[in-house]
Motif scaffolding. Structure first.
Motif, PDB file in Angstrom:
ATOM      1  N   LEU A 221       0.836  -1.196   0.000  1.00 56.53           N
ATOM      2  CA  LEU A 221       0.000   0.000   0.000  1.00 56.53           C
ATOM      3  C   LEU A 221       0.874   1.249   0.000  1.00 56.53           C
ATOM      4  N   PRO A 222       0.520   2.252  -0.779  1.00 55.19           N
ATOM      5  CA  PRO A 222       1.300   3.492  -0.782  1.00 55.19           C
ATOM      6  C   PRO A 222       1.146   4.231   0.548  1.00 55.19           C
ATOM      7  N   ALA A 223       2.185   4.951   0.911  1.00 52.32           N
ATOM      8  CA  ALA A 223       2.148   5.722   2.150  1.00 52.32           C
ATOM      9  C   ALA A 223       1.185   6.896   2.008  1.00 52.32           C
ATOM     10  N   THR A 224       0.493   7.230   3.072  1.00 52.54           N
ATOM     11  CA  THR A 224      -0.419   8.364   3.051  1.00 52.54           C
ATOM     12  C   THR A 224       0.371   9.667   3.125  1.00 52.54           C
ATOM     13  N   VAL A 225      -0.300  10.768   2.773  1.00 57.01           N
ATOM     14  CA  VAL A 225       0.360  12.065   2.785  1.00 57.01           C
ATOM     15  C   VAL A 225       0.840  12.397   4.196  1.00 57.01           C
ATOM     16  N   GLU A 226       0.038  12.065   5.208  1.00 51.58           N
ATOM     17  CA  GLU A 226       0.408  12.358   6.597  1.00 51.58           C
ATOM     18  C   GLU A 226       1.663  11.580   6.989  1.00 51.58           C
ATOM     19  N   ASN A 227       1.725  10.320   6.586  1.00 48.98           N
ATOM     20  CA  ASN A 227       2.907   9.515   6.912  1.00 48.98           C
ATOM     21  C   ASN A 227       4.147  10.024   6.179  1.00 48.98           C
ATOM     22  N   ILE A 228       3.947  10.463   4.948  1.00 48.31           N
ATOM     23  CA  ILE A 228       5.078  10.963   4.177  1.00 48.31           C
ATOM     24  C   ILE A 228       5.650  12.227   4.818  1.00 48.31           C
ATOM     25  N   LYS A 229       4.785  13.130   5.248  1.00 46.84           N
ATOM     26  CA  LYS A 229       5.250  14.390   5.816  1.00 46.84           C
ATOM     27  C   LYS A 229       5.970  14.197   7.146  1.00 46.84           C
ATOM     28  N   GLU A 230       5.713  13.088   7.815  1.00 48.74           N
ATOM     29  CA  GLU A 230       6.390  12.813   9.081  1.00 48.74           C
ATOM     30  C   GLU A 230       7.800  12.273   8.873  1.00 48.74           C
ATOM     31  N   GLN A 231       8.115  11.843   7.670  1.00 48.18           N
ATOM     32  CA  GLN A 231       9.427  11.261   7.409  1.00 48.18           C
ATOM     33  C   GLN A 231      10.448  12.342   7.069  1.00 48.18           C
ATOM     34  N   ASP A 232      11.718  11.952   7.198  1.00 48.94           N
ATOM     35  CA  ASP A 232      12.807  12.847   6.828  1.00 48.94           C
ATOM     36  C   ASP A 232      12.954  12.809   5.303  1.00 48.94           C
ATOM     37  N   LEU A 233      12.656  13.917   4.643  1.00 49.49           N
ATOM     38  CA  LEU A 233      12.664  13.976   3.186  1.00 49.49           C
ATOM     39  C   LEU A 233      13.917  14.660   2.641  1.00 49.49           C
ATOM     40  N   THR A 234      14.960  14.716   3.438  1.00 41.24           N
ATOM     41  CA  THR A 234      16.228  15.262   2.950  1.00 41.24           C
ATOM     42  C   THR A 234      16.790  14.326   1.887  1.00 41.24           C
TER      43      THR A 234
END
Length: 415
Positions: A221-234
């Motif tokens: 399942l693809p990650a939700t927008v909320e889960n994505i924003k909680e991750q380190d996106l550097t």
């Protein structure tokens, strides 16, 4: 009086004279047009980027680095580490940097990940900055700012959603459809590759690749927008970055420092120098266009000679009358030369006026669609040389019928 006689003579043969006039005018228009386009193309090519001191990427050829980082042509041989970028950006001589990340596309148009510094520091033309026709730079994770051509061709407006695709092909089966982007802004036309680019944040590029490996979407399942924003996106790596220095005196020192960077093999280029190298590779095309234009002009001047030569045979009675009233053979030769000069100069002036009118009418369209920024200087130094050469060539070609008239006059005198 002399030129009035030449004009009267041409008026008596106005049919053939007008056709010759038009042929020369068209050929001069083509020659000057090619020269103007060549001059402006070279200038516009060099103005694609302005005020950027260095472009840095993974170790590769100078021209290749320039092509994929500035002109969005070709592919990078490798990426450079984010830590390497941070180390170089922290140099005290560096005033600003613009990181870019390439590799995705949308319906054949390149997607570029960057930061908001791009809209602040990027320059084109004569130091012109980017401006938004509508909307604002990206502020949300899944915002996208479109180049003018992308928005016009694909018909996007503010608030529309679009899906990016993995890879650079116009058709892709690897789409990031789990996280569509929203159009937050549309840039004004620049006449540069910016118009054909979709701009997103570096974090947005990282976000759409969560759950992907090696260009393939992993099952699950693809990650939700909320889960994505909680991750380190550097980002771990980027494609290249542009550098602006506090003082250009440090350019060569920093370039040498980057080219010998111990962390990984990197290449730093001076955009202006590399653009010159690239243009030198295109010299064959330039010379071919010049040769074609010169041959067209030569054909028109030979047509002028043929027209005047044919007229000599039709002007036996006119020549006899002028000889009877005291005109010398040299006078007849000069008269033919004056006719050739009048036709050529008139056609040249008409061609210059037509070129000025065409340039003025199409200036905006050429800048928007073909990146050609025409300035007010219609006649370049090279064009002026060509105009003088055209007049000299017309006088030289005019000697053929002129000498014929001279000989006929001598024959009548001897007779």
């Amino acid at each position: 009086m002399f030129f009035r006689l030449a004009l009267s003579s041409l008026w008596n043969r106005r049919g053939s004279a007008v056709l010759t006039f038009l042929a020369i005018a068209v050929s001069v228009f083509v020659l000057l047009g090619v020269e103007q386009i060549r001059h402006q193309a070279r200038s516009s090519f060099g103005n694609t980027v302005s005020g950027i001191d260095l472009v840095v990427g993974a170790r590769t050829g100078d021209i290749n680095l320039l092509l994929y980082s500035v002109f969005r042509l070709g592919n990078a041989t490798n990426n450079l580490a984010w830590q390497s970028y941070r180390d170089i950006a922290a140099d005290p001589n560096v005033a600003w940097t613009i990181p870019i990340s390439l590799g995705d596309s949308h319906q054949g148009y390149r997607v570029m990940g960057t930061t908001t510094d791009y809209f602040t520091h990027f320059r084109f033309g004569q130091g012109r900055s980017l401006a938004l026709a509508m909307g604002s730079p990206f502020s949300d994770l899944f915002d996208v700012v479109l180049g003018s051509e992308v928005a016009r061709t694909l018909g996007y407006r503010l608030g529309d959603e679009l899906t990016l695709a993995h890879g650079l092909g116009s058709t892709s089966f690897s789409r990031h459809d789990a996280n569509p982007f929203r159009v937050a802004g549309i840039l004004e036309p620049t006449g540069t590759p910016v118009d054909q680019t979709l701009h997103v944040s570096l974090e947005g590029i990282e976000a759409i690749h969560i759950g992907w490996q090696g260009g393939v979407k992993l099952p699950g399942l693809p990650a939700t927008v909320e889960n994505i924003k909680e991750q380190d996106l550097t980002p771990e790596s980027i494609t290249a970055f542009m550098v602006g220095l506090k003082s250009r005196l440090a350019t060569f020192r920093l370039q040498r420092q980057i080219n010998t960077y111990p962390g990984e093999p990197l290449t730093a280029i001076l955009p202006g120098v590399t653009l010159t190298q690239l243009w030198q590779m295109m010299a064959v095309m330039e010379n071919t266009l010049r040769l074609i234009s010169a041959l067209v002009l030569l054909a028109s001047l030979l047509g002028l000679a043929a027209m005047l030569l044919a007229s000599i045979r039709e002007r036996q009675r006119e020549i006899a009358v002028m000889r009877a009233i005291g005109a010398s053979p040299w006078f007849l030769l000069a008269l033919v030369e004056a006719e050739a000069l009048l036709i050529t100069v008139g056609a040249t002036l008409a061609a210059v006026a037509l070129l000025a009118l065409a340039t003025s009418a199409s200036r905006d369209a050429l800048a928007e669609r073909f990146s050609l920024f025409f300035d007010s200087s219609l006649i370049t130094p090279d064009s002026l040389v060509y105009l003088l050469a055209i007049v000299a060539g017309a006088l030289a070609i005019g000697l053929i019928p002129g000498i014929t008239a001279y000989r006929r006059a001598l024959q009548q005198q001897l007779g």
